[in-house]
Design a protein around this motif. Structure first.
Motif, mmCIF file in Angstrom:
data_model
loop_
_atom_site.group_PDB
_atom_site.id
_atom_site.type_symbol
_atom_site.label_atom_id
_atom_site.label_comp_id
_atom_site.label_asym_id
_atom_site.label_seq_id
_atom_site.Cartn_x
_atom_site.Cartn_y
_atom_site.Cartn_z
ATOM 1 N N UNK A 169 71.168 -36.331 30.744
ATOM 2 C CA UNK A 169 70.060 -36.138 31.682
ATOM 3 C C UNK A 169 69.950 -34.717 32.213
ATOM 4 N N UNK A 170 70.895 -33.850 31.869
ATOM 5 C CA UNK A 170 70.814 -32.476 32.341
ATOM 6 C C UNK A 170 69.909 -31.665 31.418
ATOM 7 N N UNK A 171 69.291 -30.631 31.974
ATOM 8 C CA UNK A 171 68.380 -29.804 31.183
ATOM 9 C C UNK A 171 69.102 -29.154 30.005
ATOM 10 N N UNK A 172 70.373 -28.811 30.197
ATOM 11 C CA UNK A 172 71.120 -28.130 29.142
ATOM 12 C C UNK A 172 71.449 -29.037 27.962
ATOM 13 N N UNK A 173 71.613 -30.334 28.220
ATOM 14 C CA UNK A 173 72.088 -31.248 27.178
ATOM 15 C C UNK A 173 71.083 -32.298 26.728
ATOM 16 N N UNK A 174 69.978 -32.459 27.435
ATOM 17 C CA UNK A 174 68.981 -33.459 27.037
ATOM 18 C C UNK A 174 68.536 -33.212 25.601
ATOM 19 N N UNK A 175 68.422 -34.294 24.846
ATOM 20 C CA UNK A 175 68.028 -34.202 23.446
ATOM 21 C C UNK A 175 69.189 -34.107 22.485
ATOM 22 N N UNK A 176 70.387 -33.857 22.997
ATOM 23 C CA UNK A 176 71.553 -33.808 22.121
ATOM 24 C C UNK A 176 72.080 -35.219 21.860
ATOM 25 N N UNK A 177 72.688 -35.413 20.709
ATOM 26 C CA UNK A 177 73.252 -36.702 20.354
ATOM 27 C C UNK A 177 74.625 -36.858 20.980
ATOM 28 N N UNK A 178 74.916 -38.052 21.460
ATOM 29 C CA UNK A 178 76.264 -38.346 21.922
ATOM 30 C C UNK A 178 77.138 -38.669 20.713
ATOM 31 N N UNK A 179 78.440 -38.755 20.937
ATOM 32 C CA UNK A 179 79.336 -39.132 19.848
ATOM 33 C C UNK A 179 79.012 -40.486 19.266
ATOM 34 N N UNK A 180 78.516 -41.405 20.092
ATOM 35 C CA UNK A 180 78.136 -42.736 19.602
ATOM 36 C C UNK A 180 77.017 -42.634 18.572
ATOM 37 N N UNK A 181 75.998 -41.834 18.890
ATOM 38 C CA UNK A 181 74.862 -41.681 17.978
ATOM 39 C C UNK A 181 75.292 -41.019 16.670
ATOM 40 N N UNK A 182 76.154 -40.027 16.772
ATOM 41 C CA UNK A 182 76.655 -39.366 15.570
ATOM 42 C C UNK A 182 77.453 -40.331 14.705
ATOM 43 N N UNK A 183 78.212 -41.220 15.339
ATOM 44 C CA UNK A 183 78.958 -42.224 14.570
ATOM 45 C C UNK A 183 78.017 -43.137 13.801
ATOM 46 N N UNK A 184 76.859 -43.460 14.397
ATOM 47 C CA UNK A 184 75.876 -44.274 13.699
ATOM 48 C C UNK A 184 75.323 -43.575 12.477
ATOM 49 N N UNK A 185 75.001 -42.292 12.602
ATOM 50 C CA UNK A 185 74.503 -41.533 11.457
ATOM 51 C C UNK A 185 75.567 -41.433 10.367
ATOM 52 N N UNK A 186 76.810 -41.198 10.775
ATOM 53 C CA UNK A 186 77.893 -41.110 9.794
ATOM 54 C C UNK A 186 78.086 -42.432 9.059
ATOM 55 N N UNK A 187 77.877 -43.542 9.766
ATOM 56 C CA UNK A 187 78.027 -44.839 9.118
ATOM 57 C C UNK A 187 76.904 -45.070 8.110
ATOM 58 N N UNK A 188 75.685 -44.631 8.418
ATOM 59 C CA UNK A 188 74.593 -44.742 7.450
ATOM 60 C C UNK A 188 74.964 -44.034 6.143
ATOM 61 N N UNK A 189 75.575 -42.867 6.257
ATOM 62 C CA UNK A 189 76.001 -42.135 5.061
ATOM 63 C C UNK A 189 77.172 -42.838 4.381
ATOM 64 N N UNK A 190 78.124 -43.335 5.175
ATOM 65 C CA UNK A 190 79.288 -44.004 4.603
ATOM 66 C C UNK A 190 78.898 -45.271 3.863
ATOM 67 N N UNK A 191 77.919 -45.996 4.389
ATOM 68 C CA UNK A 191 77.479 -47.217 3.702
ATOM 69 C C UNK A 191 76.911 -46.896 2.322
ATOM 70 N N UNK A 192 76.202 -45.794 2.208
ATOM 71 C CA UNK A 192 75.675 -45.400 0.897
ATOM 72 C C UNK A 192 76.819 -45.109 -0.071
ATOM 73 N N UNK A 193 77.830 -44.453 0.430
ATOM 74 C CA UNK A 193 78.963 -44.126 -0.455
ATOM 75 C C UNK A 193 79.687 -45.402 -0.886
ATOM 76 N N UNK A 194 79.773 -46.395 -0.002
ATOM 77 C CA UNK A 194 80.375 -47.678 -0.374
ATOM 78 C C UNK A 194 79.633 -48.283 -1.559
ATOM 79 N N UNK A 195 78.326 -48.092 -1.576
ATOM 80 C CA UNK A 195 77.503 -48.637 -2.660
ATOM 81 C C UNK A 195 77.491 -47.761 -3.908
ATOM 82 N N UNK A 196 78.142 -46.612 -3.837
ATOM 83 C CA UNK A 196 78.116 -45.692 -4.970
ATOM 84 C C UNK A 196 76.849 -44.886 -5.030
ATOM 85 N N UNK A 197 76.139 -44.789 -3.892
ATOM 86 C CA UNK A 197 74.876 -44.050 -3.858
ATOM 87 C C UNK A 197 75.152 -42.618 -3.423
ATOM 88 N N UNK A 198 74.638 -41.680 -4.176
ATOM 89 C CA UNK A 198 74.847 -40.270 -3.875
ATOM 90 C C UNK A 198 73.661 -39.716 -3.102
#
Length: 231
Positions: free
Chosen positions: A202-231
């Motif tokens: 909620x601060x002006x300096x950090x608003x719009x930045x992703x938290x570690x939770x959100x980054x973990x979600x993005x990393x999981x989207x990529x990891x799921x593709x690798x599980x499937x053998x998708x490049x």
């Protein structure tokens, strides 16, 4: 492939059987993040380029500053995401493969102050191909009062919806109801930017930045593709 975005919610089977007999698991939720499996998105291609585009030059100028930090964080996490240019956006249809299109609409969810983002539904093998974010035009015409930090978080929130992240709200107090803002928070009290109806810093300096939770979600989207053998 172009599909209408108004589709029924469908859950996906989250395990795949390989020829070797090994059964890899596609993980669809974790602490502070959830994937949009109800629309059939379980992964992002690690090699595909994803580009944020805008319906007008004015929107590109308006929203690029809101997205710059989050896009850099997503790239550092492995998502090949970049801010692009201007193209025609039809809110009822998906655009070119790999495009996350941003436009403005008056009350896209028919409620004051609410914006909407969604991925193109049911892509092949669950691999996201982009989507659309419709930002409520009320934020900028003076008819709806909203803090600048919330606007910034909202733009990023809807963009991440289009990539495949969903609301991570859950029944924390075990009263049988998943409520607004009912999301895990960091020790500093910051909820994921994907928390519904609006999370993030909620601060002006950090608003719009992703938290570690959100980054973990993005990393999981990529990891799921690798599980499937998708490049």
């Amino acid at each position: 492939m172009r599909k209408t975005l108004a589709v029924a919610a469908v859950c996906m089977v989250c395990t795949l059987t390989m020829a070797s007999g090994r059964v890899p698991t596609i993980t669809t939720k974790g602490t502070g993040w959830t994937l949009t499996t109800r629309l059939g998105v379980t992964s992002l291609s690690p090699s595909r380029s994803y580009t944020v585009t805008f319906a007008t030059a004015a929107m590109k100028a308006r929203y690029t500053p809101y997205l710059t930090a989050a896009v850099a964080q997503a790239k550092a996490a492995g998502v090949r995401l970049a801010i692009g240019g201007v193209e025609t956006v039809d809110p009822a249809k998906c655009g070119p493969v790999g495009h996350v299109q941003i436009t403005e609409m008056y009350r896209p969810l028919r409620k004051p102050g609410y914006s909407q983002g969604m991925p193109c539904p049911h892509p092949a093998k669950g691999v996201g191909i982009g989507g659309i974010a419709a930002i409520d035009s009320e934020y900028f015409d003076g008819s709806y009062r909203i803090a600048a930090s919330i606007v910034r978080n909202t733009v990023v929130h809807e963009t991440l919806h289009a990539l495949g992240l969903d609301h991570p709200n859950y029944d924390m107090d075990k009263d049988g109801v998943v409520e607004k803002f009912e999301c895990v928070a960091t020790p500093y009290g910051n909820k994921p930017i994907m928390c519904e109806p609006n999370g993030g810093y909620r601060t002006a300096a950090d608003a719009g930045k992703l938290t570690g939770y959100d980054l973990n979600g993005l990393k999981r989207l990529l990891a799921n593709a690798r599980v499937q053998g998708i490049k």
